[in-house]
Design an enzyme around this catalytic site. Structure first.
Site, short mmCIF file in Angstrom:
data_model
loop_
_atom_site.label_atom_id
_atom_site.label_comp_id
_atom_site.label_asym_id
_atom_site.label_seq_id
_atom_site.Cartn_x
_atom_site.Cartn_y
_atom_site.Cartn_z
N CYS A 233 -2.79 8.43 2.58
CA CYS A 233 -2.49 7.93 1.24
C CYS A 233 -3.66 8.16 0.31
O CYS A 233 -3.49 8.22 -0.91
CB CYS A 233 -2.11 6.45 1.29
N GLU B 286 0.88 -1.16 0.00
CA GLU B 286 0.00 0.00 0.00
C GLU B 286 0.92 1.21 0.00
O GLU B 286 1.37 1.65 1.05
CB GLU B 286 -0.92 -0.05 1.22
#
Length: 511
Positions: free
Chosen positions: A296, A262
Site C-alpha cells: 500500500c 488502511e
C-alpha cells in the site's frame, strides 16, 4: 519446503477456525492455496462455516470478560513470549510468507521481523496505557480520564502483508485487554494457520483463555457483510482497497461501530534539483518494485524537477534493466522481484499499461508480462517506467502492481500540488538538500498524506510510528505511537471529595 510446512504444523488439509489453541471442526468449502511462484498447490484449508463463526464469537464474548481483568503488564508478558516464539520461527514463517504470497525471502523475513518489533513495542505499551489528571473548576473535586478495554476487535487483513498486519493490531489489542477475531485473506490462509500454531504453545503454557486470539478462514460468501454488521464487534481494523473499505465502513458506520481503515495508496516521491540522486534512485526503485509493487506504500509516482528530469530517467532505466535481470523465484537469494499474486493482478497491470498509452503516456521500460504458455511463470511481469501526467485517469487510480509514473515539475509549490492531487493520501516523500523545501513539504501547506518523509522513500515504515493515511486511504491509524487509544474506550471521571455538591458553570438549582 515440506519440512517447513511440517515444522509450522501445516498438513495437506487444515481446519479453518481456531479459538487460540483449539481448532474447530470445519466443513466449509475447500480453499486450495496455490503459490504464485509456480501456480502449484502448497496445502488446503477446510473453510469455516457460520456455525463455526458463532462458536468463535460466543467464546470471544465470554473470554473478553476474563481477559480485560488480567493486569495489563501480565497481558504484555504474554505478548513478549509471543515475540520470542516468532523469533524462534522467523526463518520458517518468512519462507512460508514468500512461498504463499510471492514476495522475496528477504521481505518475508522482514515481515516477520515487523511482528517481532511490534511485540516489543506492545510490551512497553502495556505499562503505559495512561490517562491524564485535570484540574476541576469546583473545589475539592478531581478530574481525570482513563482508557478501558473495548471488547472484540474484528481484523480483516490483505494478502500483501499476510501476517504483519495481524501483529500490528492483535498485539496492541491484546495488551489493551481486547480479544481479536481474525479473518485473513483467502489468498494466504496458510500463513495465518502457521501464526496460530506458533503462538499456541505460549497461550497454553501461560493459561491464556481460549478466545483471546481467534481465527476464522472463510470466503466473503460466508463471512462478508454479515461479519462487519455484527454488533457484538465494536471495532474493525480493515486493510484492503478503497472500494471495499468504503462499502464495509458504510455498514459499520450505520450501526455506529468504530473503524481503523488502511486502504488505497497512490504514493509519490518528489525529486528536487538538490537531491542526492544516488539515494533517491535506490529508494524509488525499492519503493516501486519491492513486493512487485504490491505494498500500500509502494511508490506509484515520481515528481521530478525539469532541470534533472532527463538525468533521473536515464538512471532509472539503467536501474530497471538491472532489476529486470533478477525477476524470478522469490525463494532464490539472487531474486529481487517475484510474482504478482494472481493472473487477475497481471491483467490489471497490463490493462493499466494499455490505458496509460491511450491517455498519452509513454512506456520507457518494461510493462510486459511473461509468456503464460509456461504456467510456472504466469504471474510475473516486467516492472514499468512510464512518462505520464498527473491528471490521467489511470494515474489517479491505484494499480496494485509495479508501474512507476514519471511526472515533471517546475516549482516546489507545483510539486506539492501534484503530490496532493490524487484521491489517496497514504505516504509521500521528498528528496532535497534545501531546508526550505523540506520544511514546506512537512508544513500545513505541504503533503496531505498520513506519512511524509524527507530523504527516505514512501515504503518501509517503522512500527514506532502510527501507520495510516488520509482521504481515500481511510483516515485510520494502527500500531505505533498513541494508536493504542483506538483499541480502547475513553472515560472521563470526576470525583467529589467535599461535603458539598456544587454544579459546574456555577449553576444554582435549589429546591
Amino acid at each position: 519446503m515440506e519440512n517447513v510446512l511440517k515444522r509450522l504444523g501445516i498438513g495437506p488439509m487444515n481446519p479453518g477456525a481456531s479459538t487460540g489453541v483449539q481448532w474447530l471442526t470445519t466443513r466449509g468449502k475447500e480453499n486450495h492455496s496455490l503459490s504464485p511462484i509456480n501456480n502449484k498447490l502448497i496445502a488446503s484449508v477446510q473453510s469455516a462455516t457460520l456455525d463455526n463463526y458463532e462458536t468463535i464469537l460466543k467464546k470471544a464474548e465470554e473470554t473478553f470478560k476474563v481477559w480485560r481483568e488480567v493486569p495489563a503488564p501480565k497481558r504484555g508478558e504474554v505478548v513478549r513470549l509471543i515475540g520470542n516464539a516468532l523469533r524462534e520461527n522467523k526463518e520458517d514463517l518468512g519462507y512460508l510468507v514468500s512461498w504463499e504470497m510471492g514476495k522475496i525471502y528477504q521481505e518475508g523475513l522482514g515481515e516477520v521481523q515487523e511482528m517481532i518489533d511490534i511485540c516489543d513495542f506492545a510490551v512497553g505499551q502495556s505499562r503505559l496505557l495512561n490517562g491524564f489528571t485535570m484540574h476541576s473548576e469546583r473545589k475539592q473535586h478531581r478530574m481525570y480520564d482513563q482508557y478501558q478495554p473495548l471488547g472484540i476487535v474484528g481484523l480483516i487483513t490483505s494478502f500483501n502483508f499476510p501476517v504483519a498486519v495481524w501483529a500490528w493490531n492483535a498485539m496492541i489489542a491484546a495488551v489493551c485487554g481486547d480479544v481479536v477475531v481474525w479473518k485473513p485473506s483467502s489468498k494466504t490462509p496458510l500463513t495465518a494457520i502457521a501464526v496460530h500454531n506458533i503462538i499456541a504453545d505460549v497461550l497454553k503454557k501461560n493459561d491464556v483463555p481460549e478466545g483471546v486470539f481467534n481465527l476464522v478462514i472463510a470466503g466473503s460468501d460466508v463471512l462478508g457483510d454479515n461479519f462487519v454488521a455484527d454488533r457484538r464487534i465494536p471495532l474493525f481494523s480493515i486493510t484492503g482497497s478503497t472500494a471495499v473499505g468504503k462499502k464495509l465502513a458504510g455498514i459499520i458506520g450505520a450501526r455506529l461501530g468504530r473503524t481503523i481503515l488502511e486502504l488505497g495508496g497512490n504514493n509519490a516521491v518528489i525529486i528536487a534539483p538538490t537531491a542526492n540522486l544516488e539515494m533517491a534512485i535506490k529508494s524509488v526503485v525499492f519503493g516501486a518494485v519491492g513486493t512487485a509493487g504490491q505494498r500500500c506504500t509502494s511508490t506509484r509516482r515520481i515528481i521530478v524537477h525539469e532541470s534533472i528530469y532527463d538525468q533521473v530517467v536515464e538512471k532509472l532505466k539503467i536501474a530497471y534493466k538491472s532489476v529486470a535481470e533478477k525477476i524470478g523465484n522469490p525463494l532464490k537469494e539472487e531474486t529481487l522481484v517475484g510474482p504478482l499474486i494472481s493472473e487477475h493482478a497481471v491483467n490489471d497491470f497490463l490493462n493499466a499499461i494499455k490505458k496509460v498509452k491511450e491517455e498519452g503516456g509513454k512506456v520507457l521500460f518494461g510493462g510486459t508480462s511473461y509468456d503464460c504458455e509456461n504456467r510456472d511463470f504466469c504471474h510475473y511481469v516486467v516492472p514499468a517506467l512510464v512518462e505520464a501526467e498527473n491528471h490521467y485517469e489511470i494515474v489517479q487510480e491505484e494499480t496494485f502492481a509495479p508501474i512507476l509514473y514519471i511526472i515533471k515539475y517546475k516549482t516546489i509549490e507545483e510539486a506539492i500540488a501534484l503530490n496532493n492531487g490524487v484521491p489517496q493520501g497514504l505516504s509521500s516523500s521528498i528528496f532535497t538538500e534545501n531546508i526550505r523545501e523540506s520544511e514546506l513539504f512537512l508544513s500545513e501547506t505541504g503533503s496531505d498524506c498520513g506519512i511524509a518523509n524527507v530523504n527516505i522513500g514512501t515504503s518501509g515504515a517503522e512500527i514506532g510510528g502510527a501507520f495510516g493515511g488520509e482521504k481515500d486511504t481511510g483516515g485510520g491509524r494502527e500500531s505505533g505511537s498513541d494508536s493504542w487509544k483506538s483499541y480502547m474506550r475513553r472515560q472521563t471521571n470526576t470525583i467529589n471529595y467535599s461535603t458539598e455538591l456544587p454544579l459546574a458553570q456555577g449553576i444554582q438549582f435549589g429546591f
